[in-house]
Design an enzyme around this catalytic site. Structure first.
Site, PDB file in Angstrom:
ATOM      1  CG  ASP A   1      -2.215   0.774   0.921  1.00  0.00           C
ATOM      2  OD1 ASP A   1      -3.267   0.476   1.481  1.00  0.00           O
ATOM      3  OD2 ASP A   1      -2.126   1.714   0.111  1.00  0.00           O
TER       4      ASP A   1
HETATM    5  C1  GLC Z   1      -4.321   4.163  -0.467  1.00  0.00           C
HETATM    6  C2  GLC Z   1      -5.235   3.005  -0.085  1.00  0.00           C
HETATM    7  C3  GLC Z   1      -5.275   1.886  -1.084  1.00  0.00           C
HETATM    8  C4  GLC Z   1      -5.104   2.440  -2.481  1.00  0.00           C
HETATM    9  C5  GLC Z   1      -3.680   2.985  -2.557  1.00  0.00           C
HETATM   10  C6  GLC Z   1      -3.350   3.497  -3.963  1.00  0.00           C
HETATM   11  O1  GLC Z   1      -3.564   4.544   0.635  1.00  0.00           O
HETATM   12  O2  GLC Z   1      -5.035   2.420   1.190  1.00  0.00           O
HETATM   13  O3  GLC Z   1      -6.525   1.210  -0.919  1.00  0.00           O
HETATM   14  O4  GLC Z   1      -5.295   1.422  -3.446  1.00  0.00           O
HETATM   15  O5  GLC Z   1      -3.471   4.011  -1.584  1.00  0.00           O
HETATM   16  O6  GLC Z   1      -4.018   4.645  -4.249  1.00  0.00           O
END
Ligand code: GLC
Length: 730
Positions: free
Chosen positions: A288
């Site tokens: 993440d």
């Molecule tokens: C965010 C979210 C995740 C998302 C990622 C990319 O922090 O937790 O669900 O896909 O960043 O944008």
């Protein structure tokens, strides 16, 4: 003997320098918080919070425009981007990668296509209330066609975090509190996103998330600790992710949270023992946003270099925007701190996904012309409207609905007239002018009405409200949440309606006119007063770009509502987490004092899991339960006892009445949605395999325990027919 594809990939890896291998693990994004652009103020706060260094702050501030780091791309230091959502930019960057880097390895473009790309459909929590895997797959297929036309290859979805605490903002992003529904929802989305052949130009790799149990954050606070028994993890949380793996998901995103003290991002047991060894997952893992770096904040690694080592060893293939791999892996490998073979394995999986997507043969899967003719096609808009009408839950109707065209309407509440709010959280590809508010739909359909925001400068405009209401036959009241109150980093310590919205509600009730409340929200709200006093209530959620038209379809009866809640509506925030599949306890809540309950709230939720009304009525009779082979067979008669056709979601729950570990008082085991004509009866059959009736004992053995099992069938989790039988599983 290696197959040809493997030979080709291995040969390519053999040509790659250490820096080029590490480059494949690097995913660039708009910011350290994933898809979100962060403001100057937010960056300052992040620096003061210690989330970024002063150097990082300086670097981020020095890039006035969105920085795609083209020079790094030419040098083979970037393998993927998050957040590129247009064909022109994607093709421009792809051209640099393919034609200007030494080995010409194509880029992988990831994006958060959570509930539609440009054609935004209802938030996942809303769409889950349709209890219709075919619909979930269709909308996913549509969003894949749209997103791939804009140059996207992979979506960071489906999110299947079982969520039992309405305080959590991301409850909006999954399929609610039930394990089976999250699994069915996620599997349908994977099938829809990926289609039959990942190398097709309109196929999009699914990246299931957030692995694992992100929805169980303590106190409903985002990013908070998750601490639970292995039994509960395997019984209630992991099955939904497993369903997505079994459906063929090609990527997995570990969750921000720790799991029993070990952050998922560096949790080797989770990412290797469970995901790869036990479940056989052979796709990629992508961290993440900034999550590898944040393992330092978790307090499990001393610095970013240690984070890089732990994450690679645990099984993180791609680093989303933290730069930790880019900064540290070469040094670690050269110093023998981490095996280059681990890097090669990660590179192999990433290259394999690019091969599966056909990117080596067809790095340019789209162009601006294809993008232009694909986005927000009329048929996509029609599907968004269908999905919205199937997601809206009729919670109450004291003979107010459906409306008739002759009635004079007064509409109150800013949410009725704010198209941009209709998309809800995680609609980063949305454009406000694609959205239709309730008021805009009334205009477009030639419905005469009077509109007033109801609240002006923070005050309920009593006099004007009374004047408007006086001229109306019926009042529509739009209340609920802004989309910014939902989604990531949007946990709430109070999920009741703001006092001023309650004041507006009571003001309208005092006019004596019939009031219809339309709720726009991304989570269950604590609405006991509205539920008690307002005669008609439609839960519209954040319904997507076709919001207004879908609401009118329901209010005027063009569509008979059929949706059922996939999340419990508590009486008060203090009851959270409140969910249907709870265990009994030694003193189940009752009238007597010394039982499990609160002094200041009723026992029952305002609306239970599985609940939803129709403009017709359904009755249940003749429940039969017997065993046959290695399954329990159920049959029940469902009758449409009302005056118009309607769809009913028939639900089948079970309780293992006595077991060595206390079992939930009810667990959803099967469901079917049926269309019945007025007066029509149908026999619905369910088969529940014995295998689905087990649990993990204290030694973590999965056991089927002989004994009495109660089976419940009905239109929600509270009102059921039931039969109890003895099962000996032989
Ligand atoms: C965010 C979210 C995740 C998302 C990622 C990319 O922090 O937790 O669900 O896909 O960043 O944008």
């Amino acid at each position: 003997m290696m197959d040809v594809q493997t030979q080709k990939i291995e040969a390519l890896i053999g040509k790659m320098t250490l820096e080029e291998k590490i480059g494949q693990l690097q995913q660039c994004g708009p910011s350290l918080v994933g898809a979100f652009e962060v403001s100057f103020e937010e960056l300052l706060d992040m620096m003061f919070d210690g989330r970024i260094s002063q150097e990082e702050f300086g670097r981020l501030m020095s890039t006035a425009e969105k920085d795609f780091h083209e020079d790094d791309l030419r040098a083979g230091k970037i393998g993927s981007y998050n957040g590129v959502g247009d064909a022109l930019t994607a093709n421009r960057l792809q051209k640099i990668a393919v034609e200007e880097s030494r080995l010409g390895i194509p880029l992988l473009f990831g994006y958060d296509v959570i509930h539609g790309f440009r054609t935004v459909t209802p938030i996942p929590l809303a769409e889950s209330c349709a209890w219709e895997p075919e619909l979930w797959q269709k909308t996913a297929r549509m969003s894949a066609e749209e997103a791939t036309a804009a140059g996207i290859h992979m979506t960071f979805a489906p999110m299947v975090d079982v969520a039992k605490d309405a305080r959590w903002g991301r409850v909006s992003e999954g399929a609610g509190e039930d394990t089976l529904l999250n699994g069915d929802y996620g599997a349908a989305k994977v099938r829809g996103f990926q289609g039959e052949d990942l190398s097709q130009a309109d196929a999009m790799a699914a990246c299931l998330k957030h692995f694992a149990a992100y929805g169980a954050g303590e106190a409903g606070k985002d990013y908070n600790r998750v601490d639970m028994s292995a039994q509960r993890l395997w019984e209630e949380y992991l099955p939904a992710y497993k369903a997505c793996i079994d459906a063929g998901a090609r990527a997995v995103m570990p969750a921000f949270n720790d799991l029993n003290g070990v952050p998922c991002t560096v949790n080797e047991w989770l990412l290797r023992d469970v995901l790869r060894d036990e479940w056989g997952f052979d796709g990629i893992t992508v961290s993440d946003a900034n999550a590898i770096a944040e393992c330092v904040n978790h307090g499990v690694v001393v610095d970013r270099q240690a984070a890089a080592k732990e994450a690679l060893q645990a099984g993180i293939d791609m680093d989303m925007t933290s730069n930790v791999y880019a900064e540290n892996l070469a040094g670690l490998i050269e110093a023998g701190g981490v095996a280059e073979d681990l890097l090669d394995q990660a590179v192999y999986r990433i290259l394999k996904l690019k091969v599966e997507l056909g990117l080596f043969e067809h790095p340019y899967r789209t162009d601006e012309e294809k993008e232009k003719r694909t986005l927000v096609k009329p048929e996509y808009r029609a599907l968004a409207r269908e999905a919205a009408t199937k997601s809206m839950v009729l919670l109450k109707n004291e003979a107010i609905l459906p409306l008739n065209p002759q009635q004079k309407i007064a509409v109150f509440g800013a949410l009725a007239n704010d198209p941009g709010q209709m998309t809800g959280a995680w609609a980063i590809g949305a454009q406000e002018n694609d959205c239709v508010s309730l008021v805009q739909a009334m205009d477009a359909q030639g419905i005469s009405y009077a509109y007033h925001p109801g609240i002006v400068d923070g005050i309920v405009a009593m006099d004007e409200i009374n004047q408007f209401a006086e001229k109306a036959d019926v009042v529509i009241l739009a209340i609920g949440e802004q989309k910014e109150e939902s989604g990531e980093a949007a946990s709430k310590a109070d999920i009741s309606l703001p006092a001023i919205q309650l004041e507006l509600t009571e003001t309208l009730l005092r006019t004596g006119k019939p009031v219809i409340a339309v709720l726009f929200n991304g989570r269950p709200l604590a609405i006991p007063t509205v539920a008690e006093q307002v005669p008609a209530i439609l839960e519209a959620w954040h319904p997507g770009i076709e919001a207004g038209n879908a609401i009118l379809d329901i209010l005027y009866g063009a569509v008979n509502p059929s949706a059922k809640l996939t999340t419990t509506f508590p009486f008060a925030t203090g009851q959270c987490p409140l969910y249907y599949d709870h265990i009994s306890t030694g003193r189940p809540g009752g009238k007597s004092k010394f039982t499990s309950k609160y002094l200041d709230t009723p026992l029952e939720p305002v609306y239970p899991f599985g609940y939803g009304l129709s403009y017709t009525a359904f009755s249940y009779s003749n429940l039969q339960v017997e065993t046959s082979g290695d399954a329990v067979q159920l049959a029940v008669t469902v009758t449409n006892s009302g005056a118009r056709e309607g769809e009913e979601i028939v639900q089948c729950y079970v309780q293992d009445i006595v077991a060595k570990r206390a079992r939930p008082v009810k667990q959803l085991k099967a469901y079917q949605k049926v269309l019945l004509q007025p007066g029509e009866s149908i026999t619905i059959e369910f088969e529940v395999p014995f295998e689905k009736l087990g649990y993990y004992d204290q030694k973590m053995e999965y056991v089927l325990e002989v004994g009495e099992f109660a089976f419940f069938v009905g239109g929600n989790s509270r009102d059921n027919l039931s039969e109890t039988i003895h099962l000996s599983f032989i």
